[in-house]
Design a protein around this motif. Structure first.
Motif, PDB file in Angstrom:
ATOM      1  N   TYR A   1       0.825  -1.210   0.000  1.00 17.93           N
ATOM      2  CA  TYR A   1       0.000   0.000   0.000  1.00 17.93           C
ATOM      3  C   TYR A   1       0.863   1.266   0.000  1.00 17.93           C
ATOM      4  O   TYR A   1       0.641   2.186  -0.811  1.00 17.93           O
ATOM      5  CB  TYR A   1      -0.930   0.001   1.216  1.00 17.93           C
ATOM      6  CG  TYR A   1      -1.636   1.311   1.445  1.00 17.93           C
ATOM      7  CD1 TYR A   1      -2.647   1.733   0.598  1.00 17.93           C
ATOM      8  CD2 TYR A   1      -1.265   2.139   2.503  1.00 17.93           C
ATOM      9  CE1 TYR A   1      -3.291   2.955   0.795  1.00 17.93           C
ATOM     10  CE2 TYR A   1      -1.899   3.355   2.709  1.00 17.93           C
ATOM     11  CZ  TYR A   1      -2.909   3.761   1.855  1.00 17.93           C
ATOM     12  OH  TYR A   1      -3.520   4.960   2.054  1.00 17.93           O
ATOM     13  N   VAL A   2       1.855   1.321   0.878  1.00 22.44           N
ATOM     14  CA  VAL A   2       2.716   2.503   0.943  1.00 22.44           C
ATOM     15  C   VAL A   2       3.544   2.630  -0.336  1.00 22.44           C
ATOM     16  O   VAL A   2       3.832   3.737  -0.797  1.00 22.44           O
ATOM     17  CB  VAL A   2       3.622   2.455   2.190  1.00 22.44           C
ATOM     18  CG1 VAL A   2       4.542   3.669   2.241  1.00 22.44           C
ATOM     19  CG2 VAL A   2       2.770   2.411   3.462  1.00 22.44           C
ATOM     20  N   SER A   3       3.905   1.490  -0.949  1.00 23.11           N
ATOM     21  CA  SER A   3       4.624   1.526  -2.228  1.00 23.11           C
ATOM     22  C   SER A   3       3.785   2.210  -3.304  1.00 23.11           C
ATOM     23  O   SER A   3       4.308   2.965  -4.134  1.00 23.11           O
ATOM     24  CB  SER A   3       4.985   0.107  -2.683  1.00 23.11           C
ATOM     25  OG  SER A   3       5.860  -0.520  -1.788  1.00 23.11           O
TER      26      SER A   3
ATOM     27  N   VAL B   1     -11.178   4.169   0.957  1.00 25.62           N
ATOM     28  CA  VAL B   1      -9.797   3.847   0.587  1.00 25.62           C
ATOM     29  C   VAL B   1      -9.706   2.397   0.124  1.00 25.62           C
ATOM     30  O   VAL B   1      -9.157   2.093  -0.947  1.00 25.62           O
ATOM     31  CB  VAL B   1      -8.838   4.072   1.774  1.00 25.62           C
ATOM     32  CG1 VAL B   1      -7.450   3.499   1.467  1.00 25.62           C
ATOM     33  CG2 VAL B   1      -8.721   5.544   2.092  1.00 25.62           C
ATOM     34  N   LEU B   2     -10.248   1.482   0.927  1.00 28.07           N
ATOM     35  CA  LEU B   2     -10.123   0.057   0.617  1.00 28.07           C
ATOM     36  C   LEU B   2     -10.799  -0.304  -0.696  1.00 28.07           C
ATOM     37  O   LEU B   2     -10.358  -1.219  -1.408  1.00 28.07           O
ATOM     38  CB  LEU B   2     -10.722  -0.771   1.756  1.00 28.07           C
ATOM     39  CG  LEU B   2     -10.061  -0.594   3.130  1.00 28.07           C
ATOM     40  CD1 LEU B   2     -10.806  -1.400   4.191  1.00 28.07           C
ATOM     41  CD2 LEU B   2      -8.588  -0.981   3.093  1.00 28.07           C
TER      42      LEU B   2
ATOM     43  N   LEU C   1      -3.064  -3.838  -5.855  1.00 27.10           N
ATOM     44  CA  LEU C   1      -3.031  -2.982  -7.035  1.00 27.10           C
ATOM     45  C   LEU C   1      -4.033  -1.854  -6.845  1.00 27.10           C
ATOM     46  O   LEU C   1      -5.127  -2.080  -6.322  1.00 27.10           O
ATOM     47  CB  LEU C   1      -3.418  -3.765  -8.295  1.00 27.10           C
ATOM     48  CG  LEU C   1      -2.534  -4.944  -8.705  1.00 27.10           C
ATOM     49  CD1 LEU C   1      -3.186  -5.703  -9.850  1.00 27.10           C
ATOM     50  CD2 LEU C   1      -1.144  -4.465  -9.104  1.00 27.10           C
ATOM     51  N   VAL C   2      -3.660  -0.650  -7.276  1.00 28.48           N
ATOM     52  CA  VAL C   2      -4.646   0.424  -7.270  1.00 28.48           C
ATOM     53  C   VAL C   2      -5.523   0.249  -8.504  1.00 28.48           C
ATOM     54  O   VAL C   2      -5.032  -0.053  -9.598  1.00 28.48           O
ATOM     55  CB  VAL C   2      -3.974   1.813  -7.222  1.00 28.48           C
ATOM     56  CG1 VAL C   2      -3.099   2.076  -8.431  1.00 28.48           C
ATOM     57  CG2 VAL C   2      -5.020   2.913  -7.070  1.00 28.48           C
TER      58      VAL C   2
ATOM     59  N   VAL D   1      -4.846   3.145   7.690  1.00 26.88           N
ATOM     60  CA  VAL D   1      -4.964   2.072   6.700  1.00 26.88           C
ATOM     61  C   VAL D   1      -4.087   0.890   7.101  1.00 26.88           C
ATOM     62  O   VAL D   1      -4.511  -0.271   7.037  1.00 26.88           O
ATOM     63  CB  VAL D   1      -4.587   2.588   5.294  1.00 26.88           C
ATOM     64  CG1 VAL D   1      -4.719   1.462   4.270  1.00 26.88           C
ATOM     65  CG2 VAL D   1      -5.477   3.763   4.895  1.00 26.88           C
ATOM     66  N   SER D   2      -2.871   1.166   7.557  1.00 26.35           N
ATOM     67  CA  SER D   2      -1.970   0.090   7.980  1.00 26.35           C
ATOM     68  C   SER D   2      -2.512  -0.643   9.203  1.00 26.35           C
ATOM     69  O   SER D   2      -2.330  -1.858   9.336  1.00 26.35           O
ATOM     70  CB  SER D   2      -0.575   0.649   8.289  1.00 26.35           C
ATOM     71  OG  SER D   2       0.067   1.038   7.093  1.00 26.35           O
ATOM     72  N   ASN D   3      -3.174   0.076  10.082  1.00 31.47           N
ATOM     73  CA  ASN D   3      -3.782  -0.567  11.253  1.00 31.47           C
ATOM     74  C   ASN D   3      -4.817  -1.602  10.819  1.00 31.47           C
ATOM     75  O   ASN D   3      -4.924  -2.683  11.417  1.00 31.47           O
ATOM     76  CB  ASN D   3      -4.432   0.484  12.153  1.00 31.47           C
ATOM     77  CG  ASN D   3      -4.941  -0.101  13.445  1.00 31.47           C
ATOM     78  OD1 ASN D   3      -4.201  -0.736  14.195  1.00 31.47           O
ATOM     79  ND2 ASN D   3      -6.225   0.078  13.723  1.00 31.47           N
ATOM     80  N   PHE D   4      -5.560  -1.296   9.761  1.00 32.54           N
ATOM     81  CA  PHE D   4      -6.501  -2.267   9.210  1.00 32.54           C
ATOM     82  C   PHE D   4      -5.760  -3.487   8.666  1.00 32.54           C
ATOM     83  O   PHE D   4      -6.147  -4.631   8.914  1.00 32.54           O
ATOM     84  CB  PHE D   4      -7.339  -1.626   8.107  1.00 32.54           C
ATOM     85  CG  PHE D   4      -8.127  -2.617   7.290  1.00 32.54           C
ATOM     86  CD1 PHE D   4      -9.326  -3.133   7.765  1.00 32.54           C
ATOM     87  CD2 PHE D   4      -7.648  -3.059   6.065  1.00 32.54           C
ATOM     88  CE1 PHE D   4     -10.038  -4.068   7.015  1.00 32.54           C
ATOM     89  CE2 PHE D   4      -8.360  -3.986   5.319  1.00 32.54           C
ATOM     90  CZ  PHE D   4      -9.554  -4.492   5.797  1.00 32.54           C
ATOM     91  N   PHE D   5      -4.689  -3.240   7.909  1.00 36.34           N
ATOM     92  CA  PHE D   5      -3.926  -4.348   7.341  1.00 36.34           C
ATOM     93  C   PHE D   5      -3.374  -5.268   8.427  1.00 36.34           C
ATOM     94  O   PHE D   5      -3.426  -6.491   8.306  1.00 36.34           O
ATOM     95  CB  PHE D   5      -2.765  -3.833   6.492  1.00 36.34           C
ATOM     96  CG  PHE D   5      -3.180  -3.273   5.165  1.00 36.34           C
ATOM     97  CD1 PHE D   5      -4.014  -3.985   4.325  1.00 36.34           C
ATOM     98  CD2 PHE D   5      -2.733  -2.029   4.745  1.00 36.34           C
ATOM     99  CE1 PHE D   5      -4.407  -3.475   3.092  1.00 36.34           C
ATOM    100  CE2 PHE D   5      -3.111  -1.511   3.527  1.00 36.34           C
ATOM    101  CZ  PHE D   5      -3.946  -2.233   2.696  1.00 36.34           C
TER     102      PHE D   5
END
Length: 361
Positions: free
Chosen positions: A195-197, A221-222, A234-235, A298-302
């Motif tokens: 995601y950050v990439s 976002v998701l 992938l976006v 978002v990372s907290n969700f991941f």
């Protein structure tokens, strides 16, 4: 008799046990331990190198076709993007699988391959649709869903199909028996790195610094990202990617309505209080650091709530605190966040592989 006994005694083998001095034993143990650590580091380097290059983190990939071409399924040769005529003739709609404000989405079939056909639903939003197509064409890379064809006259876009769908279904997917082995802190952190990439790619894209505006809450976002069958991201939706151009003094605003809530960055909220009615013309613009503000949530969700995820959160605490700085200028860049995530992954894999090594040394 005495001579015979003496002879027998002489024939008996003598076992001599050599006792190493304590210092020699300690040095030998330390040498073996260091050798094991060096071997582990070498294996770890090879693993992570394979992860960053072969699993989708490299910008260049020999399997990617030239611009305007694609490969799909088991086909070895690249095909040109499908034209209006080819889409009408060769693509068969199967069923509608989604609908948003801008387009309807149909699961379709092309030459025995499942594909996705998107079609404009609201003619008033055709500029958004065409902007999304322009971004999709320009940003084709490891980070973006594969474009297979389009027809501007009919407002249709054809893209690759990913059966696991959007990231909204991630937790449900991870509870399917087939994918339960993926439900680990390690794999979840790798998704956060993906995601950050993508955010880093958008902020340093060939078109310039792009802001992911369709991100006013976590669910939104998701919905913009797809989960691939090999568990990468992938976006998918590029309809709202305004360009920041600092040299020209151009900042952005995500839409023309008031944004509320803690998920959006402070600079995206109306700054003049409840007593002043919202007016779009008075709303100050902002830059790509709004995307950085949202990374921790978002990372907290991941990361979820699997064993080890709290340890990951602890290691990410400082960089996430920096992402939440009220002043956008004080937040890190996407590259800095990405570098930190990768360092944490390397550190935690090393510690998991050889627990207690630090104490032994």
């Amino acid at each position: 008799m005495e001579n015979a006994e003496g002879t027998d005694m002489e024939k008996k083998p003598h076992f001599v046990r050599r006792e190493f001095p304590p210092r020699e034993v300690s040095s030998l143990s330390l040498a073996l331990l260091l050798a094991a650590v060096l071997l582990l580091n070498a294996l770890l380097y090879l693993y992570l190198n394979k992860f960053y290059i072969s699993s989708g983190h490299a910008e260049m990939d020999s399997s990617v076709c030239s611009y305007g071409y694609f490969k799909l399924g088991a086909v070895k040769n690249c095909s040109p993007w499908l034209s209006c005529e080819a889409i009408n003739r060769e693509v068969r709609r199967l069923k509608r699988v989604g609908e948003g404000a801008v387009k309807k989405v149909f699961l379709s079939e092309w030459k025995e391959n499942k594909v996705v056909l998107s079609q404009l639903t609201n003619s008033e939003l055709k500029e958004d649709f065409l902007h999304g197509l322009k971004m999709l064409k320009a940003l084709q890379s490891k980070h973006v869903v594969r474009l297979l064809g389009y027809c501007e006259q009919q407002f249709t876009i054809l893209t690759e199909y990913h059966p696991l769908g959007s990231l909204r279904g991630l937790n449900e997917t991870l509870h399917i028996p087939k994918y339960k082995g993926m439900n680990t802190w390690h794999r979840r952190l790798m998704l956060a790195i993906d995601y950050v990439s993508i955010i880093h790619y958008l902020h340093s894209s060939p078109l310039g610094t792009l802001v992911m505006c369709d991100s006013n809450d976590l669910d939104k976002v998701l919905s913009q990202y797809l989960l691939t069958s090999d568990f990468h991201i992938l976006v998918n939706d590029l309809d709202a990617l305004p360009l920041v151009n600092r040299s020209a003094g151009r900042l952005v605003k995500c839409g023309h309505r008031e944004l509320r809530g803690e998920f959006v960055a402070p600079e995206q909220r109306w700054p003049y209080g409840e007593e002043v009615p919202f007016e779009d013309d008075l709303m100050p613009p902002y830059d790509e650091k709004t995307d950085i503000w949202k990374i921790p949530d978002v990372s907290n969700f991941f990361l979820g709530h699997v064993e080890g995820s709290d340890i990951v959160r602890l290691h990410l605490f400082d960089i996430h605190a920096a992402c939440k700085k009220k002043d956008p200028a004080e937040r890190p860049s996407a590259q800095e966040v990405l570098d930190t995530y990768r360092r944490v992954l390397t550190l935690l894999i090393r510690e998991a592989a050889m627990p207690g090594t630090r104490e032994m040394l």
